[in-house]
Write an enzyme that holds these catalytic residues in place. Structure first.
Site, mmCIF file in Angstrom:
data_model
loop_
_atom_site.group_PDB
_atom_site.id
_atom_site.type_symbol
_atom_site.label_atom_id
_atom_site.label_comp_id
_atom_site.label_asym_id
_atom_site.label_seq_id
_atom_site.Cartn_x
_atom_site.Cartn_y
_atom_site.Cartn_z
ATOM 1 N N ARG A 78 0.823 -1.225 0.000
ATOM 2 C CA ARG A 78 0.000 0.000 0.000
ATOM 3 C C ARG A 78 0.851 1.265 0.000
ATOM 4 O O ARG A 78 0.527 2.230 -0.659
ATOM 5 C CB ARG A 78 -0.871 0.031 1.262
ATOM 6 C CG ARG A 78 -2.030 -0.927 1.228
ATOM 7 C CD ARG A 78 -2.965 -0.670 2.395
ATOM 8 N NE ARG A 78 -3.924 -1.764 2.513
ATOM 9 C CZ ARG A 78 -3.782 -2.811 3.314
ATOM 10 N NH1 ARG A 78 -2.715 -2.904 4.091
ATOM 11 N NH2 ARG A 78 -4.681 -3.761 3.361
ATOM 12 N N ASP A 217 6.294 -23.436 5.419
ATOM 13 C CA ASP A 217 6.668 -23.507 6.828
ATOM 14 C C ASP A 217 8.185 -23.466 6.807
ATOM 15 O O ASP A 217 8.834 -24.450 6.429
ATOM 16 C CB ASP A 217 6.162 -24.818 7.451
ATOM 17 C CG ASP A 217 6.544 -24.926 8.923
ATOM 18 O OD1 ASP A 217 7.508 -24.259 9.336
ATOM 19 O OD2 ASP A 217 5.881 -25.663 9.656
ATOM 20 N N HIS A 218 8.755 -22.323 7.173
ATOM 21 C CA HIS A 218 10.183 -22.153 6.890
ATOM 22 C C HIS A 218 11.056 -23.152 7.647
ATOM 23 O O HIS A 218 12.196 -23.379 7.270
ATOM 24 C CB HIS A 218 10.622 -20.709 7.179
ATOM 25 C CG HIS A 218 10.736 -20.379 8.621
ATOM 26 N ND1 HIS A 218 9.695 -19.860 9.341
ATOM 27 C CD2 HIS A 218 11.763 -20.504 9.486
ATOM 28 C CE1 HIS A 218 10.075 -19.673 10.581
ATOM 29 N NE2 HIS A 218 11.323 -20.054 10.704
ATOM 30 N N LYS A 222 15.049 -25.622 6.660
ATOM 31 C CA LYS A 222 16.309 -25.657 7.412
ATOM 32 C C LYS A 222 17.074 -26.929 7.071
ATOM 33 O O LYS A 222 16.488 -28.010 6.964
ATOM 34 C CB LYS A 222 16.034 -25.592 8.919
ATOM 35 C CG LYS A 222 15.544 -24.218 9.369
ATOM 36 C CD LYS A 222 15.293 -24.213 10.855
ATOM 37 C CE LYS A 222 14.730 -22.870 11.293
ATOM 38 N NZ LYS A 222 15.726 -21.810 11.333
ATOM 39 N N HIS A 280 5.465 -25.747 13.004
ATOM 40 C CA HIS A 280 6.860 -26.209 13.076
ATOM 41 C C HIS A 280 7.014 -27.517 13.852
ATOM 42 O O HIS A 280 7.628 -28.469 13.383
ATOM 43 C CB HIS A 280 7.747 -25.176 13.774
ATOM 44 C CG HIS A 280 7.699 -23.807 13.170
ATOM 45 N ND1 HIS A 280 7.490 -23.599 11.831
ATOM 46 C CD2 HIS A 280 7.861 -22.583 13.713
ATOM 47 C CE1 HIS A 280 7.512 -22.292 11.594
ATOM 48 N NE2 HIS A 280 7.733 -21.655 12.719
ATOM 49 N N LYS A 388 8.515 -19.438 24.847
ATOM 50 C CA LYS A 388 9.251 -18.169 24.725
ATOM 51 C C LYS A 388 9.877 -17.847 26.067
ATOM 52 O O LYS A 388 9.404 -18.309 27.098
ATOM 53 C CB LYS A 388 8.302 -17.064 24.294
ATOM 54 C CG LYS A 388 7.836 -17.261 22.873
ATOM 55 C CD LYS A 388 7.276 -16.001 22.286
ATOM 56 C CE LYS A 388 7.125 -16.102 20.800
ATOM 57 N NZ LYS A 388 8.366 -15.947 20.045
#
Lengths: 536, 347
Positions: A78, A217-218, A222, A280, A388
């Site tokens: 945008r 899904d990164h 890996k 993940h 986390k």
């Protein structure tokens, strides 16, 4: 340089046969599976992912000469960005894994970078994009091949795909291998529960063929995650041990030191179960537990992964309270720094955003005891945790083998009789470590645990390709093995949804844990048979 | 570096073994345990004058393909049966471990060089493959002596010439990779692109024109011609002509241009092909642009039409070497190409 045209056609000038053989000049080229010329179009080009990951990944592909000769990168967002290429240059210099920036490679890439400003709710945005793509087809030789990367929220995905379809920017795939292609990469989260994921799949499949959809899904990009399959199915010695006969339990950990990092309103809606476990962690689980696929074909691999998800024993109703623990970090110390608790952060932000909940139940930690109902894994607990503000940033899979049937050296100096364990480290410090007992050199018998260690960094150098590099290249090649299929996503949500529902229904407690610890002590109760959580 | 003197071949091997054992036996040095990084044995042979450059090459390679490296030369100043040896190691911290790899330098007297394969056989890491590179100025006798130990041979036909490489190829079953062939990748890729949607035209090529800068000891056109001929099923008749897969004559035309900055001698500057498809002529060209010699204009006229500019890019030699080691998919194609190139070159 002049060219000479023969006056008459020699014998080879017969009309072409309907069966087109492969190009003999492509034989043996490493780029036999290389991407065809193409344009990558990023929706959400002004976002963080584009700056930090996507454009640096594309630059690294260019630097490794893995992009096709005909290539263009078009940003769509945008905000006005008259200096889009220059801005991206700064980001690449800052975030690329390879530094300093190679000016020649960048300039070559930058010559094909452009930007289209527009709101994807506005049909004229797609008209402008179409004009731009027709221009780059002519000037960059991208041949109508397009890879649309939707780096946008899940609510925006269907609208953009509809716009692409209605403007003719994507068309149904053809069986003709020479025909141009259009593919769409969709970022996670793919929906926010089973119903929204199904609705999104339905809508996408209205406009696209499944072969055109690449749900990213990164984690699957890996190196170590991919190596899990090579390790298991490219060697003969491990697979015979990979079953209930020899494995006592498996621990999968995805731990982060960081907290919410200013994304608290996002996190309030998502929580770590949706953010990490649904994608993940369950993806890692499927790779650890799957049966050998018949080939490296995308569907063969994904079929086996889906089977694992279907063998996951559902956790429903009150059982959720016994087999899962959700937690939330309180104030604590991480890497020597005092950090506030999640609720403190929420409270601090409430002054600006009064709509934030006063009774947050959002989890920043989740632990689970999973069971797979299969011949290979029946009775083997799979412990999974993600959190986390834990003690250390680490993602790993630890296979704990069974104890010795007879402790021959149990009274020997130094013997711990610890069972063997195999740890596959996904990040950081990617590698594989096997722990076993060995005799300490010298007179008599003394035993010590040692680790046989393989480290990617040591063997192949520290600069391995980033996950996004691999995945973008695979999507350009049309190679979908490392992307998630519709039924896979739905099976993942199908497992997670009842857990989320039961937490709400039975008001499952949110256990506190101090930041910098390994999670709430309540999670210790998930482990059975004397097992304990690893502290990697 | 720890100079270890000179002596008979077996004594040199023993000295090197003793040094390696002392290094890897951490307890004897009272230091931290070391882990060995070992993806391969890399044996590079070169001229004594090239040793510094070859050490740099090993250093760079070890950063991404660590293993045991051997740097070998023939030293005319040594007594014929002597061997000078030198062992060194590089270590760095990886997490909590110390990871090391070692390098062995061996300078052979003229006669001792015959025993090089036996020396390497005694010292290689047995679990990993052995890659042999004929580096700049490599004595061919030493390369030949070592070929029986090699799982892969790396050459540079821009230095050795295609005829010498094809001779080496006939003496070994090990796959051969050629730096010069890797360097031509962009050219080959762009030539292949001419035919991606016109495959039948590959059988009907009637004219090949290759332009290159003069002044290099080997003709860079040879390898490209060999590749084209072998892939397109052509039979070479002379330096100027061949027969294509359809049995029609192919005219081979070579153009020499003067080197001009930044192009040195022996660089390809353009490729032009004439062919046919569906009874219509197709003219194909890919040439460096005068205003930017690192960019080519790729063009098709006639039965297919299109033109684009593409940067050729720059490939560092360390990248070229990695491709020679890792990219094994083109091994068979290269062997056919270099044999055809040698055939053309010998006419």
């Amino acid at each position: 340089m002049s060219t000479e045209t023969a006056a008459s056609a020699p014998s080879g000038a017969a009309p072409i046969n309907s069966t087109i053989p492969p190009n003999p000049l492509r034989e043996g080229m490493p780029e036999e599976t290389a991407p065809r010329p193409a344009a990558i179009i990023i929706f959400g080009a002004s976002g963080d992912l584009t700056r930090r990951k996507l454009v640096p990944a594309i630059y690294n592909l260019a630097l490794s000469r893995l992009l096709p000769q005909g290539f263009a990168l078009v940003g769509v967002a945008r905000r006005p960005k008259p200096e889009f290429a220059a801005e991206m240059r700064e980001n690449v210099a800052k975030y690329s894994r390879r530094k300093p920036l190679n000016d020649a490679a960048w300039n070559e890439l930058a010559a094909g970078i452009s930007y289209v400003q527009g709101d994807h709710n506005d049909p004229t945005t797609f008209t402008k994009l179409k004009e731009e793509l027709e221009r780059v087809d002519k000037t960059r030789g991208t041949a109508g091949n397009r890879l649309f990367y939707l780096s946008v929220g899940p609510d925006e995905v269907a609208k953009i795909v509809r716009g692409l379809k209605e403007s003719g920017l994507v068309v149904a795939p053809s069986d003709d291998p020479e025909a141009s292609y259009q593919r769409v990469i969709v970022e996670k989260p793919f929906g926010t529960n089973l119903a929204t994921a199904k609705a999104l799949n339905r809508e996408l499949l209205t406009y696209l063929d499944e072969s055109q959809i690449f749900r990213i899904d990164h984690y699957l990009g890996k190196e170590t995650v991919q190596n899990l399959l090579v390790f298991r199915f490219g060697n003969t010695i491990f697979e015979p041990l990979w079953s209930r006969q020899h494995v006592d339990h498996v621990q999968i950990t995805v731990a982060e030191e960081i907290g919410i990092e200013g994304r608290i309103d996002f996190y309030e809606k998502i929580g770590i179960t949706r953010d990490i476990v649904q994608n993940h962690a369950l993806q890692i689980l499927t790779l650890v537990a799957m049966e050998p696929p018949s080939s490296w074909d995308a569907n063969a691999v994904r079929d086996e992964k889906v089977k694992v998800l279907r063998t996951l024993r559902p956790i429903r109703g009150k059982e959720v309270l016994e087999r899962t623990v959700r937690g939330r970090y309180a104030a604590g110390t991480v890497r020597g720094d005092k950090v506030p608790g999640y609720l403190d952060e929420l409270e601090a932000l409430r002054a600006e955003k009064p709509e934030l909940s006063k009774d947050s139940k959002t989890e920043t930690y989740v632990g689970m005891r999973l069971e797979l109902e299969s011949w290979r894994w029946g009775g083997v607990p799979f412990y999974l945790r993600a959190g986390k503000r834990l003690a250390k940033r680490v993602a790993e899979v630890a296979i704990h083998f069974k104890s010795l049937p007879h402790g021959l050296f149990k009274d020997t100096l130094g013997a711990t009789n610890e069972p063997n364990s195999l740890v596959i480290r996904i990040q950081p410090d990617e590698g594989i470590s096997l722990r076993f007992a060995t005799k300490v050199p010298g007179q008599g018998i003394a035993v010590r645990e040692v680790a046989m260690d393989f480290r990617y960094g040591a063997e192949f150098g520290a600069s391995t390709p980033e996950a996004y590099e691999r995945l973008i290249l695979d999507a350009m090649r049309g190679e979908a093995t490392l992307f998630t299929r519709a039924d896979e996503v739905e099976a993942q949500w199908g497992f997670i949804d009842p857990i989320l529902a039961a937490w709400e229904k039975y008001e499952a407690p949110v256990a506190n844990y101090p930041a910098g610890s390994w999670g709430p002590t309540e999670a210790d109760g998930l482990l059975v048979g004397g097992d304990t959580w690893r502290k990697p | 570096m720890t100079p270890t003197g000179s002596g008979a071949v077996s004594e040199a091997v023993s000295r090197v073994e003793a040094e390696l054992n002392a290094f890897w036996s951490a307890a004897s040095q009272g230091s931290e345990p070391k882990a060995r990084a070992s993806t391969m044995n890399f044996v590079v042979v070169g001229a004594p004058t090239e040793k510094d450059a070859l050490r740099d090459e090993i250093e760079t390679l070890s950063a991404t393909r660590a293993g045991r490296a051997f740097l070998m030369t023939i030293d005319a100043h040594l007594p014929p049966w002597d061997v000078d040896s030198d062992v060194s190691a590089v270590c760095h911290k990886e997490g909590e471990s110390v990871v090391c790899y070692d390098r062995i330098e061996l300078d052979f007297g003229a006669m001792a060089a015959q025993r090089a394969a036996s020396v390497v056989g005694a010292l290689v890491l047995s679990e990993v493959p052995t890659i042999l590179e004929a580096g700049a100025g490599a004595p061919v006798s030493l390369v030949e002596a070592l070929m029986s130990r090699a799982d892969r041979l790396i050459v540079d036909s821009a230095d050795l010439g295609v005829r010498k490489v094809s001779e080496l190829g006939r003496k070994t079953t090990a796959p051969i990779a050629d730096r010069a062939f890797v360097r031509t990748f962009s050219w080959r890729d762009m030539v292949a692109r001419f035919f991606d949607d016109a495959v039948m035209a590959t059988r009907a090529v009637t004219r090949i024109r290759i332009a290159r800068t003069s002044g290099w000891k080997q003709d860079p056109a040879a390898l490209l011609l060999g590749w084209l001929a072998s892939r397109l099923g052509m039979k070479i008749e002379s330096k100027e002509s061949a027969i294509n897969a359809n049995g029609d004559k192919v005219t081979i035309e070579l153009v020499s241009e003067d080197p001009k900055e930044p192009l040195g001698p022996g660089e390809i500057t353009g490729i032009h092909l004439s062919t046919w498809i569906d009874g219509v002529a197709l003219e194909l060209s890919c040439s460096r642009m005068d205003e930017d010699l690192h960019t080519v204009c790729w063009k098709r006229e006639g039965a297919r039409v299109g033109a684009h500019h593409h940067a050729l890019g720059f490939r560092e030699e360390s990248w070229v070497l990695l491709k020679c080691i890792d990219a094994t998919e083109g091994d068979g194609i290269y062997r056919e190409a270099v044999l055809a190139a040698a055939d053309w070159s010998g006419r």
